[in-house]
Design an enzyme around this catalytic site. Structure first.
Site, PDB file in Angstrom:
ATOM      1  N   ASN A 169       0.647  -0.838  -0.132  1.00 26.26           N
ATOM      2  CA  ASN A 169      -0.144  -0.099  -0.009  1.00 26.26           C
ATOM      3  C   ASN A 169       0.902   1.137  -0.155  1.00 26.26           C
ATOM      4  O   ASN A 169       1.230   1.530   1.234  1.00 26.26           O
ATOM      5  CB  ASN A 169      -0.963  -0.237   1.595  1.00 26.26           C
ATOM      6  CG  ASN A 169      -2.184   1.507   1.326  1.00 26.26           C
ATOM      7  OD1 ASN A 169      -1.871   1.969   0.192  1.00 26.26           O
ATOM      8  ND2 ASN A 169      -2.597   1.587   2.638  1.00 26.26           N
ATOM      9  N   TRP A 170       1.290   1.732  -1.453  1.00 27.92           N
ATOM     10  CA  TRP A 170       2.055   3.229  -0.926  1.00 27.92           C
ATOM     11  C   TRP A 170       0.974   4.232  -0.391  1.00 27.92           C
ATOM     12  O   TRP A 170       2.007   5.121  -0.703  1.00 27.92           O
ATOM     13  CB  TRP A 170       2.059   3.389  -3.064  1.00 27.92           C
ATOM     14  CG  TRP A 170       3.219   2.104  -3.307  1.00 27.92           C
ATOM     15  CD1 TRP A 170       3.789   0.912  -2.884  1.00 27.92           C
ATOM     16  CD2 TRP A 170       3.549   1.884  -4.594  1.00 27.92           C
ATOM     17  NE1 TRP A 170       4.364   0.352  -4.102  1.00 27.92           N
ATOM     18  CE2 TRP A 170       4.830   0.897  -4.403  1.00 27.92           C
ATOM     19  CE3 TRP A 170       3.213   3.378  -5.646  1.00 27.92           C
ATOM     20  CZ2 TRP A 170       5.437   0.937  -5.960  1.00 27.92           C
ATOM     21  CZ3 TRP A 170       4.009   2.419  -7.207  1.00 27.92           C
ATOM     22  CH2 TRP A 170       5.322   1.454  -7.170  1.00 27.92           C
ATOM     23  N   LYS A 171      -0.348   4.391  -0.263  1.00 27.88           N
ATOM     24  CA  LYS A 171      -0.298   5.354   0.641  1.00 27.88           C
ATOM     25  C   LYS A 171      -1.204   6.738  -0.633  1.00 27.88           C
ATOM     26  O   LYS A 171      -0.354   7.118  -1.699  1.00 27.88           O
ATOM     27  CB  LYS A 171       0.127   5.946   1.638  1.00 27.88           C
ATOM     28  CG  LYS A 171      -0.666   4.407   2.752  1.00 27.88           C
ATOM     29  CD  LYS A 171      -0.034   4.156   4.443  1.00 27.88           C
ATOM     30  CE  LYS A 171      -0.069   3.153   5.071  1.00 27.88           C
ATOM     31  NZ  LYS A 171       0.150   3.439   6.648  1.00 27.88           N
ATOM     32  N   HIS A 185      -9.610   1.604   5.373  1.00 23.32           N
ATOM     33  CA  HIS A 185      -8.616   1.277   5.541  1.00 23.32           C
ATOM     34  C   HIS A 185      -8.548   2.650   6.390  1.00 23.32           C
ATOM     35  O   HIS A 185      -9.321   3.203   6.742  1.00 23.32           O
ATOM     36  CB  HIS A 185      -7.236   2.621   4.716  1.00 23.32           C
ATOM     37  CG  HIS A 185      -5.404   2.297   5.253  1.00 23.32           C
ATOM     38  ND1 HIS A 185      -5.363   3.289   6.496  1.00 23.32           N
ATOM     39  CD2 HIS A 185      -5.337   0.953   5.302  1.00 23.32           C
ATOM     40  CE1 HIS A 185      -4.617   2.734   6.645  1.00 23.32           C
ATOM     41  NE2 HIS A 185      -4.050   1.622   5.739  1.00 23.32           N
ATOM     42  N   GLU A 226      -5.550  -4.722  10.321  1.00 23.81           N
ATOM     43  CA  GLU A 226      -4.703  -3.503  11.024  1.00 23.81           C
ATOM     44  C   GLU A 226      -4.838  -3.070  12.251  1.00 23.81           C
ATOM     45  O   GLU A 226      -6.049  -1.954  12.311  1.00 23.81           O
ATOM     46  CB  GLU A 226      -4.347  -3.119   9.826  1.00 23.81           C
ATOM     47  CG  GLU A 226      -4.295  -3.255   8.109  1.00 23.81           C
ATOM     48  CD  GLU A 226      -3.858  -2.260   7.941  1.00 23.81           C
ATOM     49  OE1 GLU A 226      -2.593  -2.803   7.414  1.00 23.81           O
ATOM     50  OE2 GLU A 226      -4.696  -1.512   7.510  1.00 23.81           O
ATOM     51  N   SER A 255       3.246  -2.184   9.937  1.00 22.11           N
ATOM     52  CA  SER A 255       4.288  -2.211   9.982  1.00 22.11           C
ATOM     53  C   SER A 255       5.544  -3.474  10.032  1.00 22.11           C
ATOM     54  O   SER A 255       6.639  -3.225  10.484  1.00 22.11           O
ATOM     55  CB  SER A 255       4.922  -1.399  11.524  1.00 22.11           C
ATOM     56  OG  SER A 255       4.172  -0.343  12.432  1.00 22.11           O
ATOM     57  N   GLY A 312       3.102  -1.830   4.235  1.00 23.15           N
ATOM     58  CA  GLY A 312       3.051  -0.248   4.303  1.00 23.15           C
ATOM     59  C   GLY A 312       4.015   0.861   3.875  1.00 23.15           C
ATOM     60  O   GLY A 312       4.917   0.735   2.788  1.00 23.15           O
TER      61      GLY A 312
END
Ligand code: PGA
Length: 260
Positions: free
Chosen positions: A10-12, A95, A167, A215, A236
């Site tokens: 997930n590159w956000k 999310h 998450e 993380s 992430g």
């Protein structure tokens, strides 16, 4: 064969279109096609279209990070799941950043899950409690509420395409070393499966892919993937570094090879 392990990056809200292409190119040099590991990349909305042309589809699949729950209309500034149908296999839905900052209430998440399914996109639904909720002993109730509303009104056929991710919000993007211990992740994920079992039966609960996110890096990924309840990870920060992300995929592949 067992379920494929699913590794989602997930590159956000990071990387320009150009930087996204470059990162995909670098990953392409380092990640081979593994039949037992599925690698999914969730870049910004803007990068989805160019990347859909550039990626080697045998090695990578694309996910949207979000989309709007209506298929079309006057919803200025939004992109619908209907528009993404040709570009992505998956979409991240619910999310925690969006639940906490962008108005993704339980009902909105439910509507987005349905819009994804309606448009042939597999939702990767994120579920998790905040630190405050955990400290108050409400974690299971929160998980229960998020899970049952997100899956509301789905048929057992729809459920086959759903991916869940545990998450815990308190373990996401932590620079201070606070992470969910594999044991914590496992017990919550088995609780999530038990909820799915109540709603859709044993087979659906067993077949559903459930990921862990928070993380995860190349050093600890194995401790999560080794757990029998965990079918993959949502990554992430470490997915923005091609050395780290390629190593995470390599560890997943190695584990699958050892399991055979
Ligand atoms: P993180 O992000 O790996 O940086 O904690 C995970 C996520 O929220 O997608």
């Amino acid at each position: 064969m067992d379920k494929k392990l699913l590794i989602v990056g997930n590159w956000k809200m990071h990387l320009s279109v150009h930087q996204s292409s470059l990162l995909v190119h670098r990953l392409g040099e380092r990640i081979a096609h593994h039949r037992d590991v599925e690698v999914v990349i969730a870049p910004s909305m803007l990068a989805l279209q160019p990347l859909s042309v550039e990626i080697d589809r045998r090695r990578f699949r694309l996910a949207a990070q979000d989309a709007f729950y209506k298929d079309e209309g006057p919803c200025t500034g939004e992109v619908s799941f209907a528009m993404l149908g040709d570009l992505v296999h998956y979409a991240i839905v619910g999310h925690s950043w969006r639940r906490l900052n962008a108005g993704d209430t339980l009902d909105v998440v439910r509507d987005k899950v349905q819009a994804a399914i309606r448009n042939g996109i597999a939702p990767i639904i994120c579920i998790g409690e905040t630190k405050q909720e955990r400290d108050a002993g409400e974690a299971k109730q929160v998980i229960h509420d998020q899970l049952t509303t997100a899956l509301m009104n789905l048929t057992s056929k729809d459920i086959e395409n759903v991916v869940l991710t545990y998450e815990p919000v308190w373990a996401i993007s932590t620079a201070d070393g606070i992470i969910a211990k594999p044991h914590d992740a496992e017990s919550m994920i088995s609780y999530m499966r038990s909820q799915v079992q109540e709603l859709y039966g044993e087979r659906a609960a067993k077949n559903m892919r459930v990921l862990y996110g928070g993380s995860v890096n190349e050093h600890d990924v194995r401790s999560y993937l080794e757990l029998p309840e965990v079918d993959g990870v949502l990554v992430g920060a470490a997915s923005l570094n091609y050395h780290q992300f390629a190593e995470i995929v390599r560890v997943a592949h190695q584990l699958q090879t050892e399991r055979k």
